[in-house]
Each structure stands twice: as structure tokens, then as C-alpha cells.
Design a protein around this motif. Structure first.
Motif, PDB file in Angstrom:
ATOM      1  N   LEU A 152       0.836  -1.205   0.000  1.00  0.00           N
ATOM      2  CA  LEU A 152       0.000   0.000   0.000  1.00  0.00           C
ATOM      3  C   LEU A 152       0.873   1.259   0.000  1.00  0.00           C
ATOM      4  O   LEU A 152       0.626   2.209  -0.747  1.00  0.00           O
ATOM      5  CB  LEU A 152      -0.895   0.037   1.242  1.00  0.00           C
ATOM      6  N   ARG A 153       1.905   1.242   0.836  1.00  0.00           N
ATOM      7  CA  ARG A 153       2.783   2.421   0.913  1.00  0.00           C
ATOM      8  C   ARG A 153       3.506   2.649  -0.417  1.00  0.00           C
ATOM      9  O   ARG A 153       3.630   3.776  -0.874  1.00  0.00           O
ATOM     10  CB  ARG A 153       3.796   2.250   2.056  1.00  0.00           C
ATOM     11  N   LEU A 154       3.937   1.537  -1.012  1.00  0.00           N
ATOM     12  CA  LEU A 154       4.688   1.612  -2.266  1.00  0.00           C
ATOM     13  C   LEU A 154       3.857   2.225  -3.388  1.00  0.00           C
ATOM     14  O   LEU A 154       4.371   2.934  -4.255  1.00  0.00           O
ATOM     15  CB  LEU A 154       5.080   0.183  -2.652  1.00  0.00           C
ATOM     16  N   THR A 155       2.544   1.951  -3.374  1.00  0.00           N
ATOM     17  CA  THR A 155       1.680   2.419  -4.457  1.00  0.00           C
ATOM     18  C   THR A 155       0.874   3.650  -4.024  1.00  0.00           C
ATOM     19  O   THR A 155       0.056   4.149  -4.799  1.00  0.00           O
ATOM     20  CB  THR A 155       0.693   1.307  -4.865  1.00  0.00           C
ATOM     21  N   GLY A 156       1.101   4.096  -2.798  1.00  0.00           N
ATOM     22  CA  GLY A 156       0.388   5.272  -2.317  1.00  0.00           C
ATOM     23  C   GLY A 156      -1.103   5.061  -2.122  1.00  0.00           C
ATOM     24  O   GLY A 156      -1.899   5.985  -2.240  1.00  0.00           O
ATOM     25  N   ARG A 157      -1.497   3.798  -1.845  1.00  0.00           N
ATOM     26  CA  ARG A 157      -2.917   3.515  -1.646  1.00  0.00           C
ATOM     27  C   ARG A 157      -3.250   3.497  -0.157  1.00  0.00           C
ATOM     28  O   ARG A 157      -2.402   3.203   0.668  1.00  0.00           O
ATOM     29  CB  ARG A 157      -3.284   2.167  -2.263  1.00  0.00           C
ATOM     30  N   GLY A 158      -4.494   3.753   0.172  1.00  0.00           N
ATOM     31  CA  GLY A 158      -4.922   3.718   1.569  1.00  0.00           C
ATOM     32  C   GLY A 158      -5.757   2.477   1.850  1.00  0.00           C
ATOM     33  O   GLY A 158      -5.907   1.611   0.996  1.00  0.00           O
ATOM     34  N   VAL A 159      -6.272   2.403   3.077  1.00  0.00           N
ATOM     35  CA  VAL A 159      -7.194   1.327   3.448  1.00  0.00           C
ATOM     36  C   VAL A 159      -8.605   1.869   3.275  1.00  0.00           C
ATOM     37  O   VAL A 159      -8.977   2.862   3.904  1.00  0.00           O
ATOM     38  CB  VAL A 159      -6.954   0.869   4.899  1.00  0.00           C
ATOM     39  N   ARG A 160      -9.385   1.223   2.414  1.00  0.00           N
ATOM     40  CA  ARG A 160     -10.725   1.750   2.110  1.00  0.00           C
ATOM     41  C   ARG A 160     -11.621   1.739   3.345  1.00  0.00           C
ATOM     42  O   ARG A 160     -12.316   2.709   3.619  1.00  0.00           O
ATOM     43  CB  ARG A 160     -11.371   0.924   0.991  1.00  0.00           C
ATOM     44  N   ARG A 161     -11.650   0.638   4.078  1.00  0.00           N
ATOM     45  CA  ARG A 161     -12.557   0.537   5.226  1.00  0.00           C
ATOM     46  C   ARG A 161     -11.816   0.033   6.463  1.00  0.00           C
ATOM     47  O   ARG A 161     -11.986  -1.125   6.876  1.00  0.00           O
ATOM     48  CB  ARG A 161     -13.717  -0.406   4.902  1.00  0.00           C
ATOM     49  N   PRO A 162     -11.015   0.919   7.081  1.00  0.00           N
ATOM     50  CA  PRO A 162     -10.344   0.485   8.320  1.00  0.00           C
ATOM     51  C   PRO A 162     -11.350   0.018   9.374  1.00  0.00           C
ATOM     52  O   PRO A 162     -11.030  -0.831  10.214  1.00  0.00           O
ATOM     53  CB  PRO A 162      -9.590   1.742   8.783  1.00  0.00           C
ATOM     54  N   ASP A 163     -12.577   0.545   9.301  1.00  0.00           N
ATOM     55  CA  ASP A 163     -13.586   0.170  10.308  1.00  0.00           C
ATOM     56  C   ASP A 163     -14.096  -1.253  10.114  1.00  0.00           C
ATOM     57  O   ASP A 163     -14.719  -1.802  11.020  1.00  0.00           O
ATOM     58  CB  ASP A 163     -14.759   1.160  10.274  1.00  0.00           C
ATOM     59  N   LEU A 164     -13.866  -1.845   8.952  1.00  0.00           N
ATOM     60  CA  LEU A 164     -14.273  -3.241   8.740  1.00  0.00           C
ATOM     61  C   LEU A 164     -13.061  -4.180   8.829  1.00  0.00           C
ATOM     62  O   LEU A 164     -13.125  -5.331   8.424  1.00  0.00           O
ATOM     63  CB  LEU A 164     -14.952  -3.400   7.367  1.00  0.00           C
TER      64      LEU A 164
END
Lengths: 470, 203
Positions: A47-59
Motif C-alpha cells: 500500500l505504501r509503495l503504491t500510495g494507496r490507503g485502506v478503504r474501510r479500516p472500520d471493517l
């Protein structure tokens, strides 16, 4: 399409399809993503490498289980590599805003024990985890399956997974279990019939009166080992037993939401007239307490039985595998299983470390009035902090320690020997876990899979035994 | 993932069934947080045996592994695929694969080639007989060929997976093209589910 009779698997699958296109796998929504320290670090790096986040940390929910020691948990983990992995999970969950239950926390436990007991696993859900025993959550009528680290990253980033629709397999277990036989013996008996590839390409639905009679703990034990059949997942239709288990749990719906949820859950069953791609039926009254003799979980016999003779096997591949297994396990064809001595007994793992499992083992000890046989090493490892607390409030820890058993802190422990709890080369265990693979519990170790009752009886007898044998 | 179309080379014959992922990479190796360096742990417990097939000089440089049925069963550890790929394997041939292993392989450019039981046996015996046997796997045609023994068999590979192999595509990027569909799905979940999430997030 909804007017056609559908199986439970189809109903749960259909309600999670985000996108369906001819020639492509369905894009499935994931309701609950469980993570732990072993299979997630490289996913977060991705995720860090591609600059993506976590869509639903709450799930997404994390716990520390595979590496954690089962003694001295107030001290830092002694193994520096294990410690780094656990610290990496803490840093990653903090960075991405995901709840984590660290070692020593009241919510901590084996991921497949703590999530259901917190009421996070609910009927009709899709549940994934970077762990092949995720099928455990199928006990609630969820489609739950294990995934690899690339897929963990995929779910973190998108809360979905592309999945091809599997075939459906009905495993009917009809009748009443005999005294001494348990949920573990049901699934070991199913493995004896289907082997390690009989479930490949399928999601299994366990059905029939013997399954309906099981507690939630027992259902989790059965579903847990679906992967050992080669199945993608295994599930059981939710019923009053399920609802009663969930009622009042921390993360289960409450009040008006509870009523709405139960009304929804009551639609989750296989319709009359729906067809499965394949089906098998077992007679529960014929299932005896089981023990594995080989190095794959399909290699099982009743505890009252004997080590099979490879020479009598027709299939050459099966024969070769059996010969290799017997050499590794140091067993002779025709040997009575009750003549085989055990060195170590492990009661624990995501298969059999829940309160009911500990009660069953403690009951064997109480009824026999004897202690652990001379020279036998034991580990009783509760599946979670909550199980440990409950067991201690019932005095089970004293039953175990009074008989000479070692009472430990929660974690995966000797199921896969990533922490200090290991077999030595040549050491033989009676284990309530799920895999008897070569070296699984420590290099050169010899694992025999059994129920908690058989594990306890074997610890007392010093050889494989059922409670009746004592 | 790098694009993969043709894999040609020799094979290491691992003539056993039920090679589970615990055997491919023992659990001690799973403590690492890195994604590289797993080749040294490949078949960790068997490698110490000098006679183990991977240690034999005649198989040095092979880029295909051919194994018995039920290869890669058990644990979901993607480390098993990383270890095989980092060791130098680009394809694994078996009559049957563990489901999660197969999925993992397709995310990492390791081609899972599922042959018929008879075809797998024939090819295994041929490699045991001649370690220099040249095998060609064609992802586009979905075929395995060993011309020297007149062997040709096709293998199953879903269109979507084949497309990703041939183009070296990132699965996540493909899914993120449908982010609107995911949002739309989330908005239409049952009311009690949405309400339960709101309650949790308010804690």
C-alpha cells in the motif's frame, strides 16, 4: 433468478456481488477483514509503495496470535524476528487507523476465536483473513475463506476481491453422535471419507441433524477444517443456536437492529429443491473418536483402530504417500493406535481452544481422578484471553494444573510452532490442532490429530486413549 | 508483476503427492516482514538431505517444478510462492493445486499448470528419465509441450488470469477502476448493516 431455489452458499454469494461480467470473476464485497502479524506486513508495504490507503479500516480488525509466546507475556518477545513482526503490525494498524488487540489485551486471542466471541462474525457475511482457517467463521452462515498476502493488500485497498463462483458440496451428517464422539471426530471422519482433495473447487455446506445438534463451538471446529478437505470454505445455516450465541455480544446488533438482523438471518438457508453440485452423507451414530496416523489430515482411523497397511491400498499414489508417512511417523502397519505412546499433548489452536473444548478436556480429567502420565509434556493453551478468563472463573485451570497439565497464555502456540512451543525431532504429540504435516509442530515432530477429550485421555494414559479406555 | 507468455526450460521432478505449503516454506520463515530472500528457505526441511532432488546437479538451472497431485495444500502463506519464484521457478506443474496456493501463484507471475493425472504422470516419468528434457509452457495457447517425447496437453487458465499474466497487470489497479461500483454497493447494503456500522464508528 431469486425465484429459483438457491443454496445457502448462493444466497450469501449473491448478496455480495458488486459487479458481475461474463468471462470475469465476480467482484465480491468483503464485510469483515481480519488480519494478524504474519501475513499482513508485506501487504501494508505494498500500500505504501503504491500510495494507496485502506478503504474501510472500520471493517478491518487485527490481533496478535501466531508469534506470541504462551508464557511470560508481560516481557518483550524474546525472539527478535518475532518481536519485530509484532511491532510491525502495531505500527501498521496505527498508521492506517485499524483496531488491534495486542498481546496481553483482554480482547486478544487467536483471530478465529476472538472475532466470533466479540460478536464481529455475523450470519450472511463475507469474512476473509490471511489465514487458511478462516473457514471457521462459516459456523455462523458466513462465506469465510483464507487468502494470501496479495489478496490481503487487495482487500485493504478496495474492500473487495475478484472471485470465481465455486461449486457447492453438501456434507450431510445425520443421526446422533455416540457417547465420546465430538465435533472434531465428525470432521476427522469426513476427512477420512473425502480425503485432502475431495473438497477442492467447492464451498461445503454442513447439514443434517448431527450438525444442527452442535453448539457454536462445535460448529466452528467442523467448519475450521474445511480447508483440510481442500474446500474454499465451509458453512452451516444459522438457526436459534446461532442467534442465542450472538445475542448480547459486544459487536452484535442490539435492540431494534437485532430484530431486523434476525429477520434477515432467518432467510439464510438452502431452499427446498435447491441442488448441490455434489453431496455426501455420513451416519453420525457410526462415528467413533478419531486419531490421525499419517502426515496429511485425510489419514485417520478410529482410536480403537490400527495403523493401516499400505500394501493393501489399491491406488499407487495413496500407497506411496502412506509408506512415506509411516516411515516419517515411525509406525508399523497393523499397530493398535492405543499401543502408540505420546510424548506431548497439546490442547489448543483455532480448531479446539474454546471454552467448551477446555470443559470437555477438564471433564475427562475430573472423572478419571488421575494425573498426567510420567514423562508426558503438556500444553493447555486457551484460544483467547476471554476463554482463559472464563475457564479460570469456572476453576478449569485448577483442574488442569492439579492433574499436572501446563496452563498457558492464549495464542496459536504449538499448532504451527512459530513461538517457542515446539516438538523436538522424533517427538510424538496428541494435538487438538488441524494439521499433521511433516514438521508442522517443530522440525521432525510427529503430530496426531485428536479431539480435546482424546487428548486429555491420552495425556493421562501416556498413549492414545479415549475417555472410555481410562 | 512482469508479463509472462512463454516459459521454456527443464524441470525438477518432485515425485510426491500432498506437498503442503508447510513443506514448501517452513513456518520459521514466516516471521520475516520482508518480501524477498525466501529462496533459501524453499523446502527447508528437505534441502538438508543431499539426495533431495533440488540438490542434484543435473537439475541446476531448471525453471519448472513438476510435482505430484495436491501441490500447495494447507496454509495460505504466500511466502511459499515467493520462495518458489525467488528460487527461479516460473511454473509449477501438478495434477491438482491447493486453492489458495494457486491464487497466490497467479498474483506473482508463477504459472500453475494443472495437467490430467495421466499427463502429469507421463511428464514426471519423462523428466525422471531425462533431466535435460525441454518443456515449453505457453500461457497464450494454454499448452504444455515436450517435443522430444511428443507430449502436448492443454491446461485450464481463466481468461482473466491469463490476461493478467500476458500483460503483467496489477489486480488492485484493475479493481480500483470500479471504485464507483463499490461505493454504489456500499450505499445499498441493508439498513441494519449500515446502522450497525455507524454505531460502531461512533464509539
Amino acid at each position: 433468478m431469486t425465484d429459483q431455489p438457491r443454496t445457502l452458499v448462493e444466497k450469501v454469494w449473491d448478496r455480495h456481488v458488486v459487479r458481475s461480467t461474463e468471462g470475469e470473476p465476480d467482484l465480491l464485497y468483503i464485510d469483515l477483514h481480519l488480519i494478524h502479524e504474519v501475513t499482513s506486513p508485506q501487504a501494508f508495504d505494498g500500500l505504501r509503495l503504491t500510495g494507496r490507503g485502506v478503504r474501510r479500516p472500520d471493517l478491518t480488525v487485527a490481533t496478535e496470535d501466531h508469534n506470541v509466546p504462551t508464557a511470560d507475556i508481560d516481557k518483550p518477545i524474546a525472539d527478535p524476528i518475532s518481536r519485530k513482526q509484532v511491532e510491525t503490525l502495531r505500527a501498521n494498524t496505527e498508521e492506517f487507523g485499524i483496531v488491534n488487540f495486542p498481546m496481553g489485551d483482554p480482547g486478544q486471542g487467536i483471530v478465529h476465536v476472538m472475532a466470533p466471541e466479540q460478536g464481529r462474525t455475523l450470519p450472511g457475511m463475507t469474512v476473509v483473513c490471511g489465514d487458511s482457517h478462516t473457514a471457521t467463521h462459516g459456523a455462523f452462515g458466513a462465506i469465510a475463506f483464507g487468502i494470501g498476502t496479495s489478496e490481503v493488500e487487495h482487500v485493504l485497498a478496495t474492500q473487495t476481491l475478484p472471485q470465481s463462483r465455486p461449486k457447492t458440496l453438501a456434507i450431510n451428517v445425520e443421526g446422533t453422535l455416540r457417547e465420546g464422539a465430538t465435533a472434531k471426530d465428525i470432521i476427522l471422519a469426513v476427512l477420512g471419507v473425502l480425503g485432502t482433495s475431495g473438497g477442492m473447487g467447492y464451498i461445503a455446506e454442513y447439514r443434517g441433524s448431527a450438525i444442527e445438534a452442535l453448539s457454536m463451538e462445535g460448529r466452528m471446529t467442523v467448519c475450521n477444517m474445511s480447508i483440510e478437505l481442500g474446500a474454499k470454505a465451509g458453512l452451516i445455516a444459522p438457526d436459534e443456536t446461532t442467534f442465542e450465541y450472538l445475542r448480547g455480544r459486544e459487536h452484535a446488533p442490539a435492540g431494534e437492529l437485532w430484530d431486523a438482523a434476525v429477520a434477515d438471518w432467518k432467510t439464510l438457508y438452502t431452499d427446498e429443491g435447491a441442488t448441490f453440485d455434489s453431496e455426501i452423507t455420513l451416519d453420525a451414530s457410526k462415528i467413533e473418536p478419531h486419531v490421525s496416523w499419517g502426515t496429511n489430515p485425510g489419514q485417520v482411523v478410529p482410536v480403537s483402530g490400527r495403523v493401516p497397511d499400505p500394501a493393501a491400498m489399491d491406488d499407487p499414489a495413496e500407497r506411496t504417500a502412506a509408506e512415506r508417512a509411516l516411515a516419517y511417523m515411525d509406525l508399523e502397519p497393523g499397530q493398535a493406535m492405543t499401543d502408540v505412546k505420546v510424548d506431548t499433548v497439546f490442547i489448543g489452536s483455532c480448531t479446539n481452544s474454546r471454552i467448551e473444548d477446555l470443559r470437555a478436556a477438564a471433564e475427562v480429567i475430573r472423572s478419571s481422578g488421575s494425573g498426567v502420565a510420567e514423562g508426558v509434556r503438556t500444553f493447555v493453551v486457551p484460544g483467547s484471553f476471554a476463554v482463559k478468563t472464563q475457564a479460570e472463573s469456572e476453576g478449569l485451570d485448577e483442574v488442569f494444573t492439579g492433574a499436572g497439565f501446563d496452563w498457558r497464555e492464549p495464542g496459536c502456540s504449538m499448532c504451527l510452532a512459530m513461538n517457542p512451543d515446539k516438538l523436538s525431532p522424533g517427538e510424538r504429540s496428541a494435538s487438538t490442532s488441524n494439521r499433521n504435516f511433516e514438521g508442522r509442530q517443530g522440525r521432525g515432530g510427529r503430530t496426531h490429530l485428536v479431539s480435546p477429550a482424546v487428548a486429555a485421555a491420552s495425556a493421562l494414559a501416556g498413549h492414545f486413549a479415549t475417555p472410555e479406555d481410562l | 508483476m512482469e508479463p509472462v507468455q512463454i516459459i521454456s526450460g527443464t524441470a525438477v521432478p518432485l515425485d510426491r503427492s500432498d506437498v503442503d505449503t508447510d513443506q514448501i516454506i517452513p513456518s520459521d520463515w514466516l516471521k520475516r516482514v520482508e518480501r524477498t530472500g525466501f529462496e533459501a528457505g524453499l523446502f527447508g526441511e528437505w534441502r538438508d538431505d543431499r539426495d533431495f532432488v533440488l540438490n542434484k546437479q543435473e537439475h541446476a538451472g531448471a525453471n519448472i517444478l513438476i510435482a505430484g497431485p495436491q501441490f500447495g495444500t494447507g496454509s495460505s502463506r504466500e511466502h511459499a510462492v515467493w520462495a518458489l519464484h525467488q528460487y527461479g521457478f516460473r511454473a509449477v506443474i501438478s495434477p491438482r493445486f491447493g486453492d489458495i496456493f494457486r491464487n497466490n501463484a497467479t498474483k506473482n507471475g508463477l504459472v500453475p499448470v494443472q495437467l490430467s493425472a495421466a499427463g502429469g504422470r507421463t511428464l514426471m516419468d519423462a523428466v525422471l528419465n531425462d533431466p535435460t528434457l525441454e518443456i515449453v509452457i505457453d500461457v497464450e495457447l494454454r499448452t504444455v509441450e515436450a517435443q522430444a517425447i511428443d507430449f502436448l496437453e492443454s491446461f485450464p487458465l481463466e481468461d482473466s488470469i491469463q490476461h493478467r499474466f500476458l500483460n503483467g497487470l496489477d489486480d488492485i489497479a484493475l479493481t480500483l477502476q470500479h471504485a464507483d461500483d463499490i461505493g454504489e454497493y456500499e450505499a445499498h447494503r441493508p439498513d441494519w448493516v449500515k446502522e450497525l456500522e455507524i454505531q460502531h464508528n461512533a464509539r
